[in-house]
Each structure stands twice: as C-alpha cells, then as structure tokens.
Design a protein around this motif. Structure first.
Motif, mmCIF file in Angstrom:
data_model
loop_
_atom_site.group_PDB
_atom_site.id
_atom_site.type_symbol
_atom_site.label_atom_id
_atom_site.label_comp_id
_atom_site.label_asym_id
_atom_site.label_seq_id
_atom_site.Cartn_x
_atom_site.Cartn_y
_atom_site.Cartn_z
ATOM 1 N N LYS A 263 -2.856 -1.967 -3.225
ATOM 2 C CA LYS A 263 -2.820 -0.687 -2.647
ATOM 3 C C LYS A 263 -1.193 -0.380 -2.164
ATOM 4 O O LYS A 263 -0.613 -1.260 -1.742
ATOM 5 C CB LYS A 263 -3.626 -0.785 -1.139
ATOM 6 C CG LYS A 263 -4.995 -0.957 -1.646
ATOM 7 C CD LYS A 263 -5.828 0.273 -2.478
ATOM 8 C CE LYS A 263 -7.074 -0.133 -2.607
ATOM 9 N NZ LYS A 263 -7.908 1.052 -3.563
ATOM 10 N N VAL A 264 -0.812 0.771 -1.975
ATOM 11 C CA VAL A 264 0.423 0.911 -1.598
ATOM 12 C C VAL A 264 0.110 1.439 0.222
ATOM 13 O O VAL A 264 -0.687 1.767 0.793
ATOM 14 C CB VAL A 264 0.831 2.597 -1.836
ATOM 15 C CG1 VAL A 264 2.126 2.834 -1.371
ATOM 16 C CG2 VAL A 264 0.921 2.598 -3.594
ATOM 17 N N GLY A 265 1.271 0.486 0.926
ATOM 18 C CA GLY A 265 0.947 0.544 2.284
ATOM 19 C C GLY A 265 2.261 -0.045 3.059
ATOM 20 O O GLY A 265 3.266 0.193 2.554
ATOM 21 N N GLY A 266 1.883 -0.581 4.163
ATOM 22 C CA GLY A 266 2.967 -1.261 4.894
ATOM 23 C C GLY A 266 3.316 -0.338 6.145
ATOM 24 O O GLY A 266 2.294 0.386 6.695
ATOM 25 N N ASN B 178 3.388 -0.380 13.494
ATOM 26 C CA ASN B 178 1.953 -0.044 12.677
ATOM 27 C C ASN B 178 1.818 -0.022 11.154
ATOM 28 O O ASN B 178 2.929 0.364 10.669
ATOM 29 C CB ASN B 178 1.340 1.425 13.405
ATOM 30 C CG ASN B 178 1.167 1.266 14.985
ATOM 31 O OD1 ASN B 178 1.022 0.109 15.594
ATOM 32 N ND2 ASN B 178 1.387 2.210 15.538
ATOM 33 N N SER B 179 0.790 -0.339 10.835
ATOM 34 C CA SER B 179 0.794 -0.379 9.399
ATOM 35 C C SER B 179 -0.261 0.420 8.892
ATOM 36 O O SER B 179 -1.278 0.794 9.625
ATOM 37 C CB SER B 179 0.474 -1.838 8.633
ATOM 38 O OG SER B 179 1.678 -2.728 9.049
ATOM 39 N N ARG B 180 -0.128 0.758 7.426
ATOM 40 C CA ARG B 180 -1.281 1.773 6.974
ATOM 41 C C ARG B 180 -1.494 1.312 5.411
ATOM 42 O O ARG B 180 -0.570 0.771 4.761
ATOM 43 C CB ARG B 180 -0.902 3.146 7.045
ATOM 44 C CG ARG B 180 0.358 3.585 6.619
ATOM 45 C CD ARG B 180 0.779 4.903 6.895
ATOM 46 N NE ARG B 180 0.206 5.979 6.101
ATOM 47 C CZ ARG B 180 -0.055 7.089 6.709
ATOM 48 N NH1 ARG B 180 0.394 7.597 7.630
ATOM 49 N NH2 ARG B 180 -0.814 8.199 5.985
ATOM 50 N N ILE B 181 -2.728 1.882 4.930
ATOM 51 C CA ILE B 181 -2.943 1.525 3.706
ATOM 52 C C ILE B 181 -3.070 2.846 2.958
ATOM 53 O O ILE B 181 -3.805 3.706 3.535
ATOM 54 C CB ILE B 181 -3.993 0.828 3.356
ATOM 55 C CG1 ILE B 181 -3.927 -0.743 3.477
ATOM 56 C CG2 ILE B 181 -4.484 0.545 1.872
ATOM 57 C CD1 ILE B 181 -2.967 -1.529 3.114
ATOM 58 N N PHE C 203 5.772 2.337 4.336
ATOM 59 C CA PHE C 203 6.981 1.632 3.629
ATOM 60 C C PHE C 203 6.901 1.847 2.426
ATOM 61 O O PHE C 203 7.905 2.165 1.597
ATOM 62 C CB PHE C 203 6.989 0.267 4.328
ATOM 63 C CG PHE C 203 8.417 -0.347 3.957
ATOM 64 C CD1 PHE C 203 9.192 -0.578 5.008
ATOM 65 C CD2 PHE C 203 8.591 -0.767 2.662
ATOM 66 C CE1 PHE C 203 10.604 -0.941 4.553
ATOM 67 C CE2 PHE C 203 9.812 -1.411 2.430
ATOM 68 C CZ PHE C 203 10.952 -1.610 3.411
ATOM 69 N N GLY C 204 5.634 1.365 1.671
ATOM 70 C CA GLY C 204 5.811 1.576 0.224
ATOM 71 C C GLY C 204 5.812 2.583 -0.441
ATOM 72 O O GLY C 204 6.424 3.007 -1.324
ATOM 73 N N THR D 21 5.769 -2.489 -1.148
ATOM 74 C CA THR D 21 4.604 -2.668 -0.057
ATOM 75 C C THR D 21 4.546 -4.258 0.371
ATOM 76 O O THR D 21 4.328 -4.490 1.365
ATOM 77 C CB THR D 21 3.355 -2.194 -0.422
ATOM 78 O OG1 THR D 21 3.447 -0.778 -0.559
ATOM 79 C CG2 THR D 21 2.196 -2.557 0.449
ATOM 80 N N LEU D 22 4.474 -5.113 -0.583
ATOM 81 C CA LEU D 22 4.374 -6.388 -0.687
ATOM 82 C C LEU D 22 5.604 -7.196 0.066
ATOM 83 O O LEU D 22 5.642 -7.981 0.858
ATOM 84 C CB LEU D 22 4.105 -6.943 -2.117
ATOM 85 C CG LEU D 22 2.862 -6.674 -2.576
ATOM 86 C CD1 LEU D 22 2.895 -7.131 -4.079
ATOM 87 C CD2 LEU D 22 1.814 -7.411 -1.869
#
Length: 290
Positions: free
Chosen positions: A251-254, A40-43, A266-267, A235-236
């Motif tokens: 945005k930071v996320g992952g 699952n991912s999130r921002i 992750f990020g 993140t990227l």
C-alpha cells in the motif's frame, strides 16, 4: 553565614538545572526511540493519483497518461517549490556521485528529499519566511531527525548494520560493505557530523540511497520486484525497516504531509513528484539496475 547560604542556594539551583536538562535529553531520546516524534500516518488504499493515472514504462523513459488535466501539480504552485527547485539543483553533482556509488537513480532520492523539504517549509512558516525563502536553502535538521533527508539516528545505525550483516534480508552485497565505514574511533560523533554537514550533503543522500537499495533488495529476494514502484519504495523508506514486510499487495502511505489545504501521505507525494515533469531535465527518470 549569608555567603554560605548563597552558595548553597547556587549549588541547589545548579543541581536542579542540570537534572532538568538530563530529563529533557532522556525524554527526547525515548521519544525518538518509541517513535513519539513521528507524524500521523495514513494508508492510501484508493490513492487517486495512482488509481486514475496509468504509468507507461519503456526501457529508459516513463510517462503518465490519462491525466485529467495537463497542468502543474498543486504542491508545485508556490514559493516553497521555487525554493526547493533552486536549492536542490545546486546538489545535482553530489546526487550523481551517490547514484554512481549505489545504483539508485538521483530522481528517486530527490523524490524523498522533496517531500521532507516541503514538509519543513509548510510547517515551519516563520523559518521559511525568514531563512529558507530569502536564502533559497534546504532545511538541515539536527535534533530528532538529521540532515536534509530527515534521517532518524536509529535508522542510520540499522543501515550501517545491514551493510555488514550477510544474513540480513536487507544485505546488498560484499561490494557495498565498506561504503559507510568510519574514519575515526568516535562513530557516533562522526555519523552525526557527516549527515548534518551543511557544506557537503553527500552522506545525507548516501544513507538514504543505501536505505532504498536495502528495501528493494529485501523485496526482490522475497520474490517481489518493487524497483519500478517509487510510491511504494518511498512509503517503505518512511515507515522504517521494521514495517517493511514483502507482500503481493503493498500500500501507498506513510506520514501525513499537509500542503495548504490538502493532505498527502509521504509515499503518494513522493510518487507524484517522481512521475511529474518537475525537475525532469535535471533529474531524469532513468531506471537503473538494482
């Protein structure tokens, strides 16, 4: 008659068995292809760490100021972090070689590695207790993801292709085109074996570092310098080439990483490690020219 019937049953069973194996392998391939194995991912639009801490940058050093408390991060309090620290220090020279070959600082690669390994340690508890903890090892994957960096097969092929394609927005220059060349005619087998090599993780780290350099180059060519944003770069790296779209407000996320009762992206976790004092002597924050 009985013998013939037994033989027929045996061959029928064999056909069903191999058909089942084929189905499982095919399903696994498409699961990776369609990213069904992804977490699952999130921002983190309001990520507390990067909102509440100002990052001060000088020529060769970074410091995090305005922290609420000067204490070790929550993710570093446990046997999992002890195992990771012990294991990754053994690869310091290998990571230095990758740094020399790519210009990507070791600490940035270790930031990704830390997140991937903590994810493994905290999700595979039995394996951690029986193998990783007593032997102080990094988890080396060989199924849906490969090596200690958790690389996807499709991503490794994209990394190789971007090295050769001068028209690609991820192209990093002629001097790097042969960095991942194969020595045999069986590129698929060689790619797999060198990334999951338990005795020499050079290629696992090298693929990751090249991927990072390609992302940074893409954004720089589009007019956005993210080379000093490890949380964005991480993140990227995690969300893949297809989702790397240069813009003014990244945005930071992952993928979601759960450590004890706290969920990180992750990020954000990679960024927290990068700016922390953990392993700072072994892997200093030395921003290199990209």
């Amino acid at each position: 008659m009985q013998t013939r019937r037994g033989i027929n049953l045996f061959f029928r069973f064999a056909i069903y068995f191999f058909a089942l194996i084929g189905f499982i392998l095919t399903a696994g391939y498409f699961a990776v292809k369609w990213e069904l194995t992804n977490s699952n991912s999130r921002i983190d639009e309001q990520d507390s760490f990067f909102q509440d801490n100002a990052v001060v940058k000088s020529d060769q050093s970074y410091a995090v100021v305005n922290s609420a408390k000067n204490e070790s991060p929550e993710w570093s309090r446990g046997d999992e972090w002890l195992v990771f620290k012990t294991a990754v220090i053994k690869d310091r020279e290998t990571l230095k070689k990758v740094e020399s070959a790519t210009g990507i600082e070791s600490r940035l690669v270790v930031s990704l590695l830390a997140v991937e390994q903590l994810r493994l340690y905290h999700t595979n508890r039995e394996l951690f207790k029986k193998v990783f903890y007593p032997l102080k090892l990094l988890g080396n994957q060989s199924q849906f993801s490969w090596g200690v960096m958790g690389l996807k097969q499709d991503t490794t092929v994209q990394i190789e292709n971007h090295l050769k394609d001068s028209e690609s927005p991820f192209y990093i220059g002629e001097g790097y085109e042969n960095l991942l060349d194969f020595k045999s005619d069986n590129s698929g087998k060689e790619r797999f074996e060198r990334i999951i090599d338990e005795h020499d993780r050079y290629y696992s780290y090298l693929y990751a570092a090249v991927h990072l350099k390609q992302i940074i180059t893409q954004w720089k060519n589009a007019g956005y310098d993210i080379s000093d944003r490890p949380e964005i770069i991480s993140t990227l790296f995690n969300i893949g080439f297809q989702n790397s779209k240069p813009n003014t407000n990244p945005k930071v996320g992952g993928a979601e990483i759960k450590i004890k009762n706290k969920v990180y992206s992750f990020g954000s976790l990679a960024g927290e490690f990068y700016y922390s004092n953990e392993l700072l002597e072994e892997f200093p924050r030395d921003r290199l020219e990209i």
